[in-house]
Write a protein that holds these residues in place. Structure first.
Motif, short mmCIF file in Angstrom:
data_model
loop_
_atom_site.label_atom_id
_atom_site.label_comp_id
_atom_site.label_asym_id
_atom_site.label_seq_id
_atom_site.Cartn_x
_atom_site.Cartn_y
_atom_site.Cartn_z
N SER A 1 3.14 -15.06 -31.65
CA SER A 1 3.68 -16.00 -32.65
C SER A 1 4.63 -15.27 -33.58
N PRO A 2 5.67 -14.63 -33.02
CA PRO A 2 6.54 -13.77 -33.84
C PRO A 2 7.37 -14.53 -34.86
N HIS A 3 7.58 -15.83 -34.65
CA HIS A 3 8.44 -16.58 -35.57
C HIS A 3 7.68 -17.11 -36.78
N ASN A 4 6.36 -17.00 -36.73
CA ASN A 4 5.57 -17.51 -37.85
C ASN A 4 5.43 -16.42 -38.90
N GLN A 5 6.05 -16.62 -40.03
CA GLN A 5 6.09 -15.60 -41.07
C GLN A 5 5.05 -15.83 -42.17
N THR A 6 4.37 -16.96 -42.14
CA THR A 6 3.46 -17.28 -43.24
C THR A 6 1.99 -17.12 -42.88
N GLY A 7 1.66 -17.17 -41.60
CA GLY A 7 0.26 -17.07 -41.21
C GLY A 7 -0.29 -15.67 -41.36
N GLU A 8 -1.58 -15.57 -41.62
CA GLU A 8 -2.24 -14.27 -41.69
C GLU A 8 -2.39 -13.71 -40.29
N LYS A 9 -2.11 -12.44 -40.12
CA LYS A 9 -2.11 -11.83 -38.79
C LYS A 9 -3.54 -11.69 -38.24
N MET A 10 -3.63 -11.80 -36.92
CA MET A 10 -4.92 -11.65 -36.24
C MET A 10 -4.71 -10.84 -34.96
N PHE A 11 -5.66 -9.96 -34.69
CA PHE A 11 -5.67 -9.18 -33.45
C PHE A 11 -6.83 -9.68 -32.61
N VAL A 12 -6.54 -10.08 -31.37
CA VAL A 12 -7.56 -10.58 -30.45
C VAL A 12 -7.79 -9.55 -29.36
N GLN A 13 -9.03 -9.09 -29.23
CA GLN A 13 -9.37 -8.16 -28.15
C GLN A 13 -10.50 -8.79 -27.33
N SER A 14 -10.32 -8.77 -26.01
CA SER A 14 -11.25 -9.50 -25.17
C SER A 14 -11.43 -8.79 -23.84
N ARG A 15 -12.44 -9.27 -23.12
CA ARG A 15 -12.76 -8.67 -21.83
C ARG A 15 -13.32 -9.75 -20.93
N VAL A 16 -13.04 -9.65 -19.63
CA VAL A 16 -13.53 -10.60 -18.63
C VAL A 16 -14.41 -9.86 -17.64
N THR A 17 -15.64 -10.36 -17.44
CA THR A 17 -16.58 -9.74 -16.52
C THR A 17 -17.26 -10.80 -15.66
N ASP A 18 -18.00 -10.33 -14.65
CA ASP A 18 -18.87 -11.24 -13.92
C ASP A 18 -20.19 -11.36 -14.66
N LEU A 19 -21.16 -12.03 -14.07
CA LEU A 19 -22.42 -12.27 -14.77
C LEU A 19 -23.25 -11.01 -14.95
N LYS A 20 -22.94 -9.95 -14.20
CA LYS A 20 -23.66 -8.69 -14.33
C LYS A 20 -22.94 -7.70 -15.24
N GLY A 21 -21.82 -8.14 -15.81
CA GLY A 21 -21.07 -7.27 -16.71
C GLY A 21 -20.03 -6.40 -16.04
N LYS A 22 -19.80 -6.61 -14.74
CA LYS A 22 -18.77 -5.85 -14.04
C LYS A 22 -17.40 -6.37 -14.46
N PRO A 23 -16.50 -5.48 -14.90
CA PRO A 23 -15.18 -5.94 -15.33
C PRO A 23 -14.38 -6.53 -14.18
N LEU A 24 -13.61 -7.56 -14.47
CA LEU A 24 -12.77 -8.22 -13.48
C LEU A 24 -11.32 -7.93 -13.80
N ALA A 25 -10.64 -7.22 -12.89
CA ALA A 25 -9.25 -6.81 -13.10
C ALA A 25 -8.29 -7.82 -12.49
N ASN A 26 -7.07 -7.79 -13.00
CA ASN A 26 -5.96 -8.61 -12.47
C ASN A 26 -6.25 -10.11 -12.55
N VAL A 27 -6.93 -10.52 -13.59
CA VAL A 27 -7.27 -11.93 -13.78
C VAL A 27 -6.28 -12.56 -14.77
N PRO A 28 -5.62 -13.64 -14.40
CA PRO A 28 -4.73 -14.32 -15.35
C PRO A 28 -5.54 -15.09 -16.39
N VAL A 29 -5.15 -14.92 -17.65
CA VAL A 29 -5.81 -15.60 -18.77
C VAL A 29 -4.73 -16.29 -19.59
#
Length: 305
Positions: A119-147
């Protein structure tokens, strides 16, 4: 000529679908007739009310465009979207909870580099950093997944609601591809609670019935990994005053994130920060299976979703 009373008429219409070749279509149509006829009989529906309903549905269709789906909004505020979601996701043990897609999954979600400010054009909103991870049900990371991610701005509007959308293009929406550890991260602004559109027949209904039109602040995510059920969900901002009264009934406790205000001079990826910014951390757990992820509104069938 047969003369139908209330009971005979319903039975005759149900029977008229007996030769439907597709058994599922036959079942759905016959059950729909029974439910509709039962509603009319129970309520003693008047001609004036029937006329109003026809006009309401007509106007709902007329309000739809390539970037606006008033029927989805109607389904949302009547709780139908969440009910369909619930009956199709009854077993979620260990998997991230689902919720409504909403009417603003539109246009192209371009593959974007991790750490990008979406959201580079929004100059008034408070900044937020989103960090996330995608895994299977056993916690194994899933690579190359589109989100795919998308959210409203700090005025409560999605990019496609703005009059200059066709010229300016997408904002606060993007597609990220998970790395080898299943991670993705980006910068944006802290979204706020906002009203659903009230300039159409659905908004008219909400206002006339005394319901508030507000949704609690959230970020949409659509995670589409091969060999897993597509995940359509939101992550809600903890503490929002509308969490207990979402107009589309989409909140689930497991989807509420504690978004922390921070004053560190750098964000987790080393980006310089000045003043207060916010950190959202959330991990998505996918259920094995399959299914087709929805395409964004306005994207032709031949284009990639």
């Amino acid at each position: 000529m047969t003369q139908f009373n209330e009971t005979d008429l319903t039975e005759a219409v149900v029977k008229s679908f007996d030769s439907t070749p597709n058994p599922r279509a036959k079942f759905l149509l016959q059950e729909l007739v029974k439910s509709l006829h039962d509603y009319v009989s129970k309520t003693g529906l008047t001609f004036e009310e029937w006329d109003y309903a026809i006009d309401f549905l007509t106007r709902t269709g007329q309000k739809c465009t390539d970037t606006r789906q008033e029927f989805i909004l109607l389904s949302d505020v009547l709780g139908v979207s969440m009910l369909v979601d619930a009956v199709n996701h009854r077993d979620r043990e260990g998997a991230t909870q689902t919720t409504v897609l909403g009417p603003f999954y539109v246009g192209e979600h371009k593959v974007t580099a991790h750490g990008t400010d979406i959201s580079p054009h929004n100059q008034t909103g408070e900044k937020m950093f989103v960090q996330s991870r995608v895994t299977d049900l056993k916690g194994k990371p899933l690579a190359n997944v589109p989100v795919d991610v998308w959210h409203a701005d700090d005025d409560g509007f999605y990019d496609s609601q703005k009059p200059n959308y066709d010229e300016v293009g997408a904002s606060a929406r993007a597609r990220f591809i998970t790395d080898n550890d299943g991670r993705f991260f980006f910068r944006t602004i802290l979204p706020c609670s906002y009203p659903i559109p009230t300039d159409g027949p659905v908004g008219e209904m909400i206002v006339q019935t005394g319901r508030h039109p507000m949704r609690p602040a959230h970020v949409h995510f659509l995670v589409n990994a091969k060999g897993f059920e597509p995940l359509i969900t939101h992550v809600f901002i903890g503490g929002d005053k509308y969490l207990d009264s979402d107009v589309v009934f989409g909140v689930k406790d497991d989807l509420i994130a504690k978004v922390e205000p921070r004053n560190d001079p750098e964000m987790p990826d080393g980006t310089k920060a000045s003043g207060t910014w916010h950190l959202m951390t959330y991990e998505f757990h996918l259920k094995p299976g399959g299914g087709m992820a929805p395409k964004p509104l306005g994207v032709r069938a031949t284009e990639p979703a």
